[in-house]
Motif scaffolding. Sequence first.
Motif, PDB file in Angstrom:
ATOM      1  N   PHE A  89      44.849 -63.595  54.504  1.00  0.00           N
ATOM      2  CA  PHE A  89      45.410 -62.328  55.003  1.00  0.00           C
ATOM      3  C   PHE A  89      44.394 -61.387  55.648  1.00  0.00           C
ATOM      4  CE2 PHE A  89      48.446 -63.578  51.717  1.00  0.00           C
ATOM      5  CZ  PHE A  89      49.657 -63.373  52.377  1.00  0.00           C
ATOM      6  N   HIS A  90      43.193 -61.366  55.126  1.00  0.00           N
ATOM      7  CA  HIS A  90      42.259 -60.308  55.551  1.00  0.00           C
ATOM      8  C   HIS A  90      41.016 -60.889  56.204  1.00  0.00           C
ATOM      9  CE1 HIS A  90      44.859 -57.967  52.951  1.00  0.00           C
ATOM     10  NE2 HIS A  90      44.586 -58.804  51.978  1.00  0.00           N
ATOM     11  N   GLU A 135      39.734 -60.318  58.883  1.00  0.00           N
ATOM     12  CA  GLU A 135      38.942 -59.344  59.653  1.00  0.00           C
ATOM     13  C   GLU A 135      37.798 -58.782  58.812  1.00  0.00           C
ATOM     14  OE1 GLU A 135      41.926 -58.626  58.452  1.00  0.00           O
ATOM     15  OE2 GLU A 135      41.730 -56.723  57.406  1.00  0.00           O
ATOM     16  N   LEU A 136      37.897 -58.940  57.503  1.00  0.00           N
ATOM     17  CA  LEU A 136      36.832 -58.447  56.617  1.00  0.00           C
ATOM     18  C   LEU A 136      35.526 -59.209  56.827  1.00  0.00           C
ATOM     19  CD1 LEU A 136      38.238 -57.894  53.014  1.00  0.00           C
ATOM     20  CD2 LEU A 136      36.895 -56.295  54.328  1.00  0.00           C
ATOM     21  N   MET A 157      49.762 -65.518  47.751  1.00  0.00           N
ATOM     22  CA  MET A 157      51.079 -65.016  48.154  1.00  0.00           C
ATOM     23  C   MET A 157      51.006 -63.659  48.848  1.00  0.00           C
ATOM     24  SD  MET A 157      53.275 -66.057  44.824  1.00  0.00           S
ATOM     25  CE  MET A 157      54.709 -65.105  45.276  1.00  0.00           C
ATOM     26  N   LEU A 158      50.151 -62.783  48.316  1.00  0.00           N
ATOM     27  CA  LEU A 158      50.195 -61.383  48.775  1.00  0.00           C
ATOM     28  C   LEU A 158      48.837 -60.810  49.191  1.00  0.00           C
ATOM     29  CD1 LEU A 158      52.500 -60.219  45.877  1.00  0.00           C
ATOM     30  CD2 LEU A 158      53.184 -60.259  48.250  1.00  0.00           C
ATOM     31  N   GLY A 159      47.814 -61.599  49.186  1.00  0.00           N
ATOM     32  CA  GLY A 159      46.504 -61.073  49.581  1.00  0.00           C
ATOM     33  C   GLY A 159      46.015 -60.016  48.610  1.00  0.00           C
ATOM     34  N   PHE A 160      45.404 -58.982  49.165  1.00  0.00           N
ATOM     35  CA  PHE A 160      44.878 -57.918  48.298  1.00  0.00           C
ATOM     36  C   PHE A 160      45.995 -57.185  47.554  1.00  0.00           C
ATOM     37  CE2 PHE A 160      40.544 -57.094  50.546  1.00  0.00           C
ATOM     38  CZ  PHE A 160      40.095 -58.303  50.054  1.00  0.00           C
ATOM     39  N   LEU A 161      47.175 -57.182  48.152  1.00  0.00           N
ATOM     40  CA  LEU A 161      48.313 -56.556  47.461  1.00  0.00           C
ATOM     41  C   LEU A 161      48.575 -57.283  46.139  1.00  0.00           C
ATOM     42  CD1 LEU A 161      50.789 -54.689  47.293  1.00  0.00           C
ATOM     43  CD2 LEU A 161      52.033 -56.287  48.710  1.00  0.00           C
ATOM     44  N   LEU A 188      45.790 -56.731  38.933  1.00  0.00           N
ATOM     45  CA  LEU A 188      44.808 -55.899  38.223  1.00  0.00           C
ATOM     46  C   LEU A 188      45.475 -54.693  37.567  1.00  0.00           C
ATOM     47  CD1 LEU A 188      41.826 -55.990  40.745  1.00  0.00           C
ATOM     48  CD2 LEU A 188      41.851 -56.938  38.441  1.00  0.00           C
ATOM     49  N   PHE A 189      46.425 -54.105  38.281  1.00  0.00           N
ATOM     50  CA  PHE A 189      47.122 -52.928  37.748  1.00  0.00           C
ATOM     51  C   PHE A 189      47.871 -53.296  36.472  1.00  0.00           C
ATOM     52  CE2 PHE A 189      50.480 -49.743  37.587  1.00  0.00           C
ATOM     53  CZ  PHE A 189      49.806 -48.584  37.905  1.00  0.00           C
ATOM     54  N   LEU A 191      46.377 -59.038  44.416  1.00  0.00           N
ATOM     55  CA  LEU A 191      45.266 -58.774  43.488  1.00  0.00           C
ATOM     56  C   LEU A 191      45.428 -57.400  42.842  1.00  0.00           C
ATOM     57  CD1 LEU A 191      42.025 -60.087  45.219  1.00  0.00           C
ATOM     58  CD2 LEU A 191      43.707 -61.274  43.876  1.00  0.00           C
ATOM     59  N   ALA A 192      45.784 -56.417  43.681  1.00  0.00           N
ATOM     60  CA  ALA A 192      45.961 -55.064  43.145  1.00  0.00           C
ATOM     61  C   ALA A 192      47.088 -55.047  42.128  1.00  0.00           C
ATOM     62  CB  ALA A 192      46.262 -54.094  44.287  1.00  0.00           C
ATOM     63  N   LEU A 193      48.150 -55.735  42.458  1.00  0.00           N
ATOM     64  CA  LEU A 193      49.296 -55.836  41.547  1.00  0.00           C
ATOM     65  C   LEU A 193      48.868 -56.426  40.197  1.00  0.00           C
ATOM     66  CD1 LEU A 193      52.646 -55.980  41.975  1.00  0.00           C
ATOM     67  CD2 LEU A 193      52.139 -58.388  41.850  1.00  0.00           C
TER      68      LEU A 193
END
Lengths: 365, 560
Positions: free
Chosen positions: B370-371, B373-374, B481-485, B491-492, B487-489
């Motif tokens: 997903f990312h 560009e990083l 499935m969701l990229g950083f979203l 971790l939260f 991971l954030a999900l």
Amino acid sequence: MGNIEKLNKFEAICLILVIIINQIILNLPNSILVSTGSSSPLNTIYISLIAIIFTFIVCKLFKKFTDKDLLDISHFLGGKILKTIIGILYIIFFTFITSILLRYFSETLKSIYFKDAPIIFILLVFLVPPVIINKFGLNIISKVILFFVPTLLISLLFLIYTTASSFDTSQIFPVLGYGVNETFFAGLSNIFAFGGLAYIYFLKPLLKSPNEFKKISIISIAVSSLFLFLSVTSLLMVLPFIVSTDETLSIYLLTKTVELGRFLQRIDAVFIFFWIFATLCYTSVNIFYILNILKKTTNIQNPQVMTYCLSAIILSAALLPKDIAEVKFLEAIIYKYSTIILVFGISFFILLFANIKHKKLCVRT
Amino acid sequence: MKNFINLLSNVFLYKKSNPTHDFSLFESPNEHTPTPNDINDTLALPEENIFPNINDNLNYLKVRYNSMINSDVIIRNFTLVANNKKYNALLVCIDGMVNSDLINNFTLKPLMQKNKISRKKNLPTNVKQNNKFNLETYLFNTLIPQNSITKVTTFKDLISQVNEGCCAILVDTISVSFVIDVKGFSARSISAPNNEIIIRGSQEAFVEKIRTNTTMLRRIINNENLIIENTSVGKITHTQVAICYMKNITNNDLVAEVKYRVNNLDIDSLVSSGQLEQLIQDNPSSAFPQMIATERPDKTAEHILNGRVAILVNGSPYALIAPGILIDYLSSPEDINLKNQYSNLLKFLRILATLITLLLPAIYISTVTFHSELLPTELLFTIAASRNSVPFPVIFEILLMEISFELIREAGLRVPTPLGTTIGIVGALILGEAAVSASLVSPILIIIVAITGICSFAIPDFSLSFALRIFRFVYIILGYMLGFLGLALGLFIQLAILSNLKSFGVPYLAPYIPTTNKSNSISYFLKPIWKDEYRPDFLNTKRKKQEPEISLKWKYTKGK
């Protein structure tokens, strides 16, 4: 370390801050820029001062009502009917702003990373963690927020610091932007940026020491003002306000200008990563607030069971707007004026009249 | 043709089946459904009193011990003389559990020797001589020269102690049995720790024998306030469990809670501390460990002195320490032996290792999917080029390598030690190289998996390492499935769950979430030992301070 559902000073400040941070991440600086142009820093200082004074007055009005929130005060003023009306209004308000924010942020993520994913899928993803955390109660919500808010503030400061090299100071001229009228009179409506005050109205019974209510309120609004000012100013100085009407998050545009040497040239995904936490915290707080108001309004014993229903309602409400343009309209007009009417109008007058009633009762007794 | 006919006949023609031995435990025709009485009879010993008649006792013990089929149960009948009278007696013990020399020389010998002592003539007169002859007192005081001897009146106590390695003596006419501690089973001697190896510090590890373990603790702590309370768990095994704490330091409520949990286990058997850990932890469904398990007496003593409670289980060379919080699992017993600068560097590395173990593969998959560009352009091109020849999606690649790595690790543990190393090398080098050559995975992925693996070995606690390995897979799927979203999900939710988790009343993320009293709280990073004045405040100990403000009295005296 007991399991008492109360907030300490820092937790309460972070709870208010997370609301403002989310609005900064979304299009709040953009709205200010659009309405006031190059005078937006001046306008931000102006509305911040008014917000701080307003908060100060609100704290004064709350002083006589120890351990009571707006609903209790409404009950005192107008009985059960007024309490129910205010309760319903705030439930609708919080549900509305949560769904609008979620939809806005989800649409932005969809346009950046998940072009083929249905919006309902992204919205669902955002609703799962708040539902789980609300099952654990306020203690856990506040702890998680306390963990993330400093990180979010640092990420915003880092963003502003790294874009400082691109600042063009000539963008702040003319200082009065579209004129005195737009800056100070029409621009007064930008006070909706401090919609976080709505959360202060219900904060007092949640505090471990209600005596610190004034300190908490003033500090949280002052810190919010600072971050709002920094965001608006840096956005103005880096990007011309014409560009800021772009459809994506205005502050996200800033991240695209960040360059850390040759190795890291596009770290916007990292900021998005942090802002996802902000949105999750925001949604969690809003769900908690709605449940709390629901509990007080309807006297239900265990509002946690309503979490799933509430999430379904928020999801449905978030799906109502047809597209991002409709969301932007709802945010720019409905959210703005409903905040002003409800938070700065109705609620304030309830507090004022309740104080007058309280004074009269004291004189009689 | 003949073969073909045979085949047809084998397939189609009826053949009488040969009777074979068919054993089924559940479908026996004479299946006997156990009644509650049967269950009680097997599991719990009745509180029956010892009979005065030796023959009754003998018969009872023969039945209870199934002496006709039990080969190691010794029931020795003999005659003893006391007060010029002969008494029938019996000794019961379990072969292998007792020291035969002790029984022969210091139990049977004094009892069986013809006792010529005449009370009136030879016995020295006591200050208060009881004129009436009492056999029980006489045997206890005169004929059994043992230091650890107890009198029991019920068969339950008798059998329980005989099972632990004591021998019991029953004498005709008295309804009391003398139970003598003559334990003499062979046990492993104290050796160096196998799993918690440190450079400086003690090189002793717990063994399977509970008394040896408690002795090791007592030798280190060397204080009378160290309490070692014994209890037993398991209706069949009656496993000895020792609860150790400092009476003047540990919070009473914590001790009471540990005892409450241990004493309220309705189970048949307990064979290891790992089982006990699962039975008494706060949240059994959580993958994260909630009690510290250690094989080191010095680490156990350190925790006891800090105000925690240690639990030892007979037969298990591991102590359990309650409560256990997240930062404990990222600390090594080496830390306290080193200067705090060295320890803190290691501790920082361990945090880094934890994050890498948990998130690196997920970050890689998110970034690639997903990312992208990083990544710097050159690196992105390198990754794209290396993945060019791989026909599978990145999730398949990463799961293949992660699962292979876990298999190699598991295989290395299960095979004998010299082979384990070989399997590790073969797995890591040859398999990885072959997978890259066969274009099954990209070379960069091998690096990611290798770094993740190395970092997982840097985590000092085995259980935490396991938990992180499980969650790593969850994050990989979320990242895909969701990229950083995703991971954030993850971790939260994980942070919320960990914030809600408690170990014996102590928040799992203490002292950070919630933040405790900063002036006297401990943190993950160590202070210099001379500045470490307070015990962890989340333990709410009786003695908050462990050293005065000025502990280096040789340096900071009044005169200077």
